[in-house]
Design a protein around this motif. Structure first.
Motif, PDB file in Angstrom:
ATOM      1  N   MET A 165      -3.097   0.915  -8.351  1.00 57.61           N
ATOM      2  CA  MET A 165      -3.525  -0.413  -7.945  1.00 57.61           C
ATOM      3  C   MET A 165      -2.638  -1.496  -8.559  1.00 57.61           C
ATOM      4  O   MET A 165      -2.295  -2.482  -7.909  1.00 57.61           O
ATOM      5  N   LEU A 166      -2.255  -1.263  -9.809  1.00 60.67           N
ATOM      6  CA  LEU A 166      -1.329  -2.187 -10.466  1.00 60.67           C
ATOM      7  C   LEU A 166      -0.021  -2.272  -9.675  1.00 60.67           C
ATOM      8  O   LEU A 166       0.530  -3.351  -9.440  1.00 60.67           O
ATOM      9  N   CYS A 167       0.458  -1.089  -9.224  1.00 57.79           N
ATOM     10  CA  CYS A 167       1.682  -1.056  -8.415  1.00 57.79           C
ATOM     11  C   CYS A 167       1.488  -1.841  -7.124  1.00 57.79           C
ATOM     12  O   CYS A 167       2.374  -2.586  -6.693  1.00 57.79           O
ATOM     13  N   PHE A 168       0.321  -1.638  -6.509  1.00 57.51           N
ATOM     14  CA  PHE A 168       0.013  -2.353  -5.272  1.00 57.51           C
ATOM     15  C   PHE A 168       0.128  -3.856  -5.504  1.00 57.51           C
ATOM     16  O   PHE A 168       0.805  -4.568  -4.760  1.00 57.51           O
ATOM     17  N   VAL A 169      -0.508  -4.316  -6.581  1.00 56.34           N
ATOM     18  CA  VAL A 169      -0.509  -5.755  -6.858  1.00 56.34           C
ATOM     19  C   VAL A 169       0.911  -6.250  -7.125  1.00 56.34           C
ATOM     20  O   VAL A 169       1.318  -7.301  -6.647  1.00 56.34           O
ATOM     21  N   ARG A 170       1.693  -5.460  -7.873  1.00 59.61           N
ATOM     22  CA  ARG A 170       3.049  -5.911  -8.195  1.00 59.61           C
ATOM     23  C   ARG A 170       3.934  -5.981  -6.956  1.00 59.61           C
ATOM     24  O   ARG A 170       4.756  -6.888  -6.820  1.00 59.61           O
ATOM     25  N   SER A 171       3.780  -4.994  -6.053  1.00 60.15           N
ATOM     26  CA  SER A 171       4.575  -5.048  -4.823  1.00 60.15           C
ATOM     27  C   SER A 171       4.132  -6.227  -3.962  1.00 60.15           C
ATOM     28  O   SER A 171       4.950  -6.877  -3.323  1.00 60.15           O
ATOM     29  N   TYR A 179      10.692  -0.637  -3.315  1.00 56.44           N
ATOM     30  CA  TYR A 179       9.449  -0.820  -4.074  1.00 56.44           C
ATOM     31  C   TYR A 179       8.919   0.517  -4.569  1.00 56.44           C
ATOM     32  O   TYR A 179       8.354   0.599  -5.661  1.00 56.44           O
ATOM     33  N   THR A 180       9.090   1.574  -3.741  1.00 54.98           N
ATOM     34  CA  THR A 180       8.596   2.885  -4.163  1.00 54.98           C
ATOM     35  C   THR A 180       9.294   3.318  -5.448  1.00 54.98           C
ATOM     36  O   THR A 180       8.645   3.787  -6.391  1.00 54.98           O
ATOM     37  N   VAL A 181      10.608   3.144  -5.493  1.00 51.69           N
ATOM     38  CA  VAL A 181      11.339   3.545  -6.698  1.00 51.69           C
ATOM     39  C   VAL A 181      10.880   2.720  -7.903  1.00 51.69           C
ATOM     40  O   VAL A 181      10.602   3.255  -8.984  1.00 51.69           O
ATOM     41  N   ILE A 182      10.763   1.397  -7.704  1.00 52.96           N
ATOM     42  CA  ILE A 182      10.359   0.545  -8.825  1.00 52.96           C
ATOM     43  C   ILE A 182       8.964   0.946  -9.321  1.00 52.96           C
ATOM     44  O   ILE A 182       8.723   1.087 -10.518  1.00 52.96           O
ATOM     45  N   ASN A 183       8.053   1.172  -8.359  1.00 53.68           N
ATOM     46  CA  ASN A 183       6.700   1.574  -8.749  1.00 53.68           C
ATOM     47  C   ASN A 183       6.689   2.931  -9.422  1.00 53.68           C
ATOM     48  O   ASN A 183       5.923   3.155 -10.357  1.00 53.68           O
ATOM     49  N   LEU A 226       0.832  -1.211   0.000  1.00 58.00           N
ATOM     50  CA  LEU A 226       0.000   0.000   0.000  1.00 58.00           C
ATOM     51  C   LEU A 226       0.860   1.251   0.000  1.00 58.00           C
ATOM     52  O   LEU A 226       0.705   2.135  -0.849  1.00 58.00           O
ATOM     53  N   PHE A 227       1.809   1.336   0.949  1.00 55.00           N
ATOM     54  CA  PHE A 227       2.559   2.585   1.063  1.00 55.00           C
ATOM     55  C   PHE A 227       3.525   2.783  -0.097  1.00 55.00           C
ATOM     56  O   PHE A 227       3.726   3.911  -0.530  1.00 55.00           O
ATOM     57  N   SER A 228       4.095   1.676  -0.609  1.00 53.97           N
ATOM     58  CA  SER A 228       4.991   1.875  -1.746  1.00 53.97           C
ATOM     59  C   SER A 228       4.194   2.363  -2.957  1.00 53.97           C
ATOM     60  O   SER A 228       4.668   3.206  -3.717  1.00 53.97           O
ATOM     61  N   ALA A 229       2.974   1.884  -3.119  1.00 56.34           N
ATOM     62  CA  ALA A 229       2.161   2.325  -4.265  1.00 56.34           C
ATOM     63  C   ALA A 229       1.742   3.780  -4.098  1.00 56.34           C
ATOM     64  O   ALA A 229       1.849   4.584  -5.030  1.00 56.34           O
TER      65      ALA A 229
END
Lengths: 301, 279
Positions: free
Chosen positions: B199-205, B144-148, B77-80
């Motif tokens: 949301m896509l980022c959330f799922v990927r993380s 994860y934040t950077v990747i997202n 959640l937070f990384s997204a």
């Protein structure tokens, strides 16, 4: 004028740019530097010494698994190219049936496998191919495709076949959606004009659709190839690189020598090689960024 | 002509059915396995008496389910969200500024996103150990934040390209500056899209396995790592693993639901706004 962003957004943009540079450039050079040192815990006397290209020489001559892993990854990349052919055919079918917009239900269905974690997809694969309770195993035994004492993932051919099938299950639907979007990039006016001219279907495909589609479609293929190069979760969970070392793709091999065996410098040399291969593909891709943006934009429809 | 139309609608139905069966049946069977006892799985044809919640109960005894779920959820959640906050202005800059900054920002994001993550893993691992971020939730969160963020820049920029520039000019004339242009002019237009991408980022993380394996040990456990570690023992309890897998599937299902709602809303809006400025 509106061209200027204002202080707040500008700071954020710089922060992001800085973060990206830190995460992209520094690890690359850091890893490259480490690959020239001697960091093998088995030789503590000369630990940390600069040894130049020795790690690279070692990896090419004294690590038979290195070439195995490169071949395994090349196989996976080749498999994705096959998948792209299949996805292209599917996209053409979709395009014939739904030239303007796909039903929302179908779009969601095509996106769904990609939202599932590769770990879980591989897990499903292991469950269905389990030698005792696997549904597919039972089915194959009924059809005499598999002996009673054999497991579907027990041989190298079997393992590769099922990796191909499972990876295709996860990726072909979405790839075909991307190819369909590429087909939608053909300007309406050109289609209209060729319709007025009474162009035959084959000519339409060859002289109107193909020239418009070939660049964005090649972007999709390159994107898939890179995705295959980074594949880690599926082979790791499904086969763990086995049987033997037959599905030991580069990502698994690299984490194994770097983190499991803690041979940092050898791992570093390997990572640099992977990265350079990836950069070559990315360079081709980056020269086509404009059309990538186009494909993504079409996704709004 | 009429004959052909009937033919293609049959074909359409056929394609939809085939796609549904091929894509959904493995997932449905997997979810069913998590609710069935072992005998039913062996038999292959389940009945209602075989349904059980036992696997979930056993699972909650065997692994610290609450902590795994909290860790993974907080991370995802937070990384997204952080990534969306940071990279929306960057995507805006990449689209609007044009020229070199745009190219650099976009190409760097693309490269970062596309290079096999394993290539970064060694250096990041060594940094994390030095900075005491190894096996800490904060470390993975930053990563994860950077990747997202790169993913959001890649996906969002082309859409901002489509927003007419005269909207920016109008906002400028109205005296809006900086973040307010973003919030009051672009966010309403891009809100749903940004939601979908976040949301896509959330799922990927949530799904990420490689970094979660390499950069954590015992204090942080994500759901993917738990699943993969449950598979390594000599005895594999498929019911429990299917139960954990089913829980791990939930965000993907939720994402499909949200996408479906967004898609519906877009169609509705398109119908209502015919003739208005098309974004």
């Amino acid at each position: 004028m509106p061209e200027s962003l204002g202080t707040g957004p500008k700071l954020t943009v710089w922060l992001v740019a800085l973060l990206l540079v830190i995460f992209l450039l520094i690890p690359f050079f850091g890893t490259a530097w480490k690959s020239t040192l001697q960091l093998d815990p088995a030789r503590p006397n000369s630990y940390g010494e600069f040894i130049g290209g020795e790690n690279y020489r070692d990896i090419f001559w004294n690590e038979p698994e290195f070439s195995t892993s490169l071949i395994a990854s090349a196989k996976l990349v080749a498999l994705t190219t096959l998948q792209c052919v299949l996805a292209c055919l599917l996209a053409a079918l979709f395009y014939l049936l739904w030239p303007r917009r796909l039903p929302t239900y179908l779009v969601l269905l095509l996106v769904f496998p990609l939202l599932i974690s590769p770990t879980i997809v591989a897990l499903m694969g292991r469950l269905y191919l389990n030698d005792q309770i696997g549904v597919i195993t039972k089915f194959m035994r009924v059809l005499h495709l598999l002996g009673a004492d054999e497991a579907p993932l027990g041989t190298s051919t079997g393992a590769w076949f099922w990796i191909a099938v499972i990876d295709a299950w996860q990726w072909v639907p979405f790839t075909s959606l991307l190819f369909w979007l590429c087909l939608r990039l053909v300007p309406e006016r050109q289609l209209e004009a060729s319709r007025v001219d009474g162009l035959r279907r084959l000519y339409l495909a060859r002289y109107v659709i193909l020239p418009n589609v070939v660049v964005p479609a090649s972007v999709v293929v390159l994107f898939r190839m890179l995705e295959a190069l980074r594949a880690y979760d599926l082979p790791q969970v499904l086969t763990g690189g086995g049987p033997g070392t037959s599905t030991l793709v580069t990502s698994i091999y690299a984490t194994r020598i770097t983190f499991t065996q803690q041979r940092f410098s050898m791992g570093a040399a390997h990572l640099v090689i992977i990265e350079v291969i990836a950069y070559v593909i990315i360079m081709v891709l980056a020269s086509r960024v404009k059309s990538l943006r186009g494909v993504v934009r079409k996704g709004a429809e | 002509m009429k004959h052909r139309r009937g033919y293609s609608s049959v074909l359409r139905a056929l394609v939809l059915t085939a796609a549904t069966v091929i894509i959904l049946s493995p997932v449905i069977w997997f979810v069913l396995v998590s609710f069935m006892n072992y005998e039913a799985v062996l038999r292959g044809i389940p009945s209602f008496e075989d349904l059980t919640l036992g696997h979930y109960k056993d699972l909650s005894i065997r692994v610290p389910l609450g902590r795994i779920l909290t860790d993974t959820f907080v991370l995802a959640l937070f990384s997204a969200l952080l990534a969306a906050l940071l990279s929306a202005p960057s995507a805006y800059a990449a689209s609007r500024k044009g020229g070199r900054l745009s190219t650099i920002l976009y190409t760097t994001s693309l490269t970062t996103w596309l290079v096999p993550p394993v290539a970064f893993s060694l250096q990041i691992y060594l940094w994390f150990i030095r900075l005491r971020l190894y096996d800490e939730i904060g470390g993975l969160l930053i990563l994860y934040t950077v990747i997202n963020a790169t993913l959001i820049i890649i996906l969002l920029t082309p859409f901002i390209d489509r927003i007419p520039k005269h909207l920016d000019e109008a906002a400028w004339v109205d005296g809006l500056r900086g973040f307010r242009v973003l919030f009051e002019v672009h966010l309403p237009a891009l809100g749903q899209l940004l939601l979908a991408i976040t949301m896509l980022c959330f799922v990927r993380s949530w799904n990420e396995l490689l970094f979660a394996t390499v950069l954590t040990d015992t204090r942080v456990r994500t759901i993917s790592v738990s699943i993969s570690s449950m598979l390594t023992g000599s005895h594999i309890d498929w019911g429990q693993i299917a139960a954990l897998g089913t829980i791990a599937l939930l965000p993907a299902l939720l994402a499909v639901l949200i996408l479906w709602l967004i898609g519906g809303a877009r169609l509705w809006r398109r119908g209502r706004n015919k003739g208005a400025v098309k974004l």
